[in-house]
Design an enzyme around this catalytic site. Structure first.
Site, PDB file in Angstrom:
ATOM      1  N   GLU A  54       0.844   3.806   2.049  1.00 34.58           N
ATOM      2  CA  GLU A  54       0.709   4.100   2.850  1.00 34.58           C
ATOM      3  C   GLU A  54       2.688   3.522   4.054  1.00 34.58           C
ATOM      4  O   GLU A  54       3.326   4.311   4.092  1.00 34.58           O
ATOM      5  CB  GLU A  54      -0.071   4.507   4.506  1.00 34.58           C
ATOM      6  CG  GLU A  54      -1.697   4.802   3.498  1.00 34.58           C
ATOM      7  CD  GLU A  54      -2.589   3.989   3.098  1.00 34.58           C
ATOM      8  OE1 GLU A  54      -1.519   3.289   1.700  1.00 34.58           O
ATOM      9  OE2 GLU A  54      -3.183   4.383   3.211  1.00 34.58           O
ATOM     10  N   CYS A 114      -6.719   2.138   6.057  1.00 31.14           N
ATOM     11  CA  CYS A 114      -7.138   0.625   6.037  1.00 31.14           C
ATOM     12  C   CYS A 114      -6.382   0.083   7.467  1.00 31.14           C
ATOM     13  O   CYS A 114      -5.509   1.075   7.956  1.00 31.14           O
ATOM     14  CB  CYS A 114      -6.904  -0.635   5.154  1.00 31.14           C
ATOM     15  SG  CYS A 114      -5.487  -1.112   5.230  1.00 31.14           S
ATOM     16  N   CYS A 116      -2.376  -0.048   7.335  1.00 33.54           N
ATOM     17  CA  CYS A 116      -2.059   0.733   7.194  1.00 33.54           C
ATOM     18  C   CYS A 116      -2.199   1.390   8.532  1.00 33.54           C
ATOM     19  O   CYS A 116      -1.109   2.411   8.903  1.00 33.54           O
ATOM     20  CB  CYS A 116      -1.877   1.474   6.291  1.00 33.54           C
ATOM     21  SG  CYS A 116      -2.097   0.709   4.482  1.00 33.54           S
ATOM     22  N   HIS A 158       0.831  -1.181   0.154  1.00 32.70           N
ATOM     23  CA  HIS A 158       0.297  -0.225  -0.054  1.00 32.70           C
ATOM     24  C   HIS A 158       0.991   1.141  -0.015  1.00 32.70           C
ATOM     25  O   HIS A 158       2.320   0.923   0.516  1.00 32.70           O
ATOM     26  CB  HIS A 158      -0.986  -0.056   1.131  1.00 32.70           C
ATOM     27  CG  HIS A 158      -1.998  -1.060   1.373  1.00 32.70           C
ATOM     28  ND1 HIS A 158      -3.256  -0.953   1.989  1.00 32.70           N
ATOM     29  CD2 HIS A 158      -2.115  -2.172   0.100  1.00 32.70           C
ATOM     30  CE1 HIS A 158      -4.355  -2.036   1.518  1.00 32.70           C
ATOM     31  NE2 HIS A 158      -3.654  -2.456   0.972  1.00 32.70           N
TER      32      HIS A 158
END
Length: 153
Positions: free
Chosen positions: A59, A87, A90, A57
């Site tokens: 992040e 999410c 993260c 991801h």
């Protein structure tokens, strides 16, 4: 000089650029920018598919790059800008990294870990928390995702 909100808007534009780069690679268009004392420490977009990385991801990638840049897995005083509400995975990584602030664009009603479904980083139940500002360039952040998924259908 820009006020706080103006700075947030300008940096979110950079995160949107990272999201567009991810979309160009066939990745879900999410972008992130990590900032410390007004300096950009790291930028990243989603890279799950190309890297074969289930935790690729934006992040996570920005936090990793930032940690390498600063030589520390703790990132106190940093602000993470991301185009989509993080999410739970993260958001938990942000707890471990000890970021000071999260700024996000669009909410994620189905999987949001910070305001939509969970309150990770804000509910006081963990050993660290961070300030949250949401809705920065929300329409643009949402639109890039909608357009990406419309093209895939």
């Amino acid at each position: 000089m820009l006020d706080g909100h103006g700075i947030d808007t300008e940096i979110m534009k950079l995160a949107l650029s990272e999201a567009r780069n991810a979309a160009d690679l066939g990745e879900v268009p999410v972008g992130a920018v990590l900032v410390l004392d007004g300096e950009i420490i790291a930028r990243a977009g989603n890279n799950l598919i190309a890297a074969g990385d289930p935790v690729g991801h934006a992040e996570i990638r920005a936090l990793r790059k930032g940690a390498r840049q600063l030589g520390n897995y703790r990132l106190p005083g940093t602000t993470l800008y991301v185009t989509l509400e993080p999410c739970p995975m993260c958001a938990s990584a942000m707890i471990h990294a000890r970021i000071a602030r999260l700024v996000f664009g669009a909410t994620d009603p189905k999987g949001g870990g910070v305001v939509s479904q969970y309150k990770i980083g804000q509910d006081g139940r963990l050993n660290h928390g961070f300030a949250v500002s949401g809705g920065i360039l929300a329409e643009k952040c949402s639109l890039i995702l909608k357009e990406f998924f419309q093209k895939r259908r």
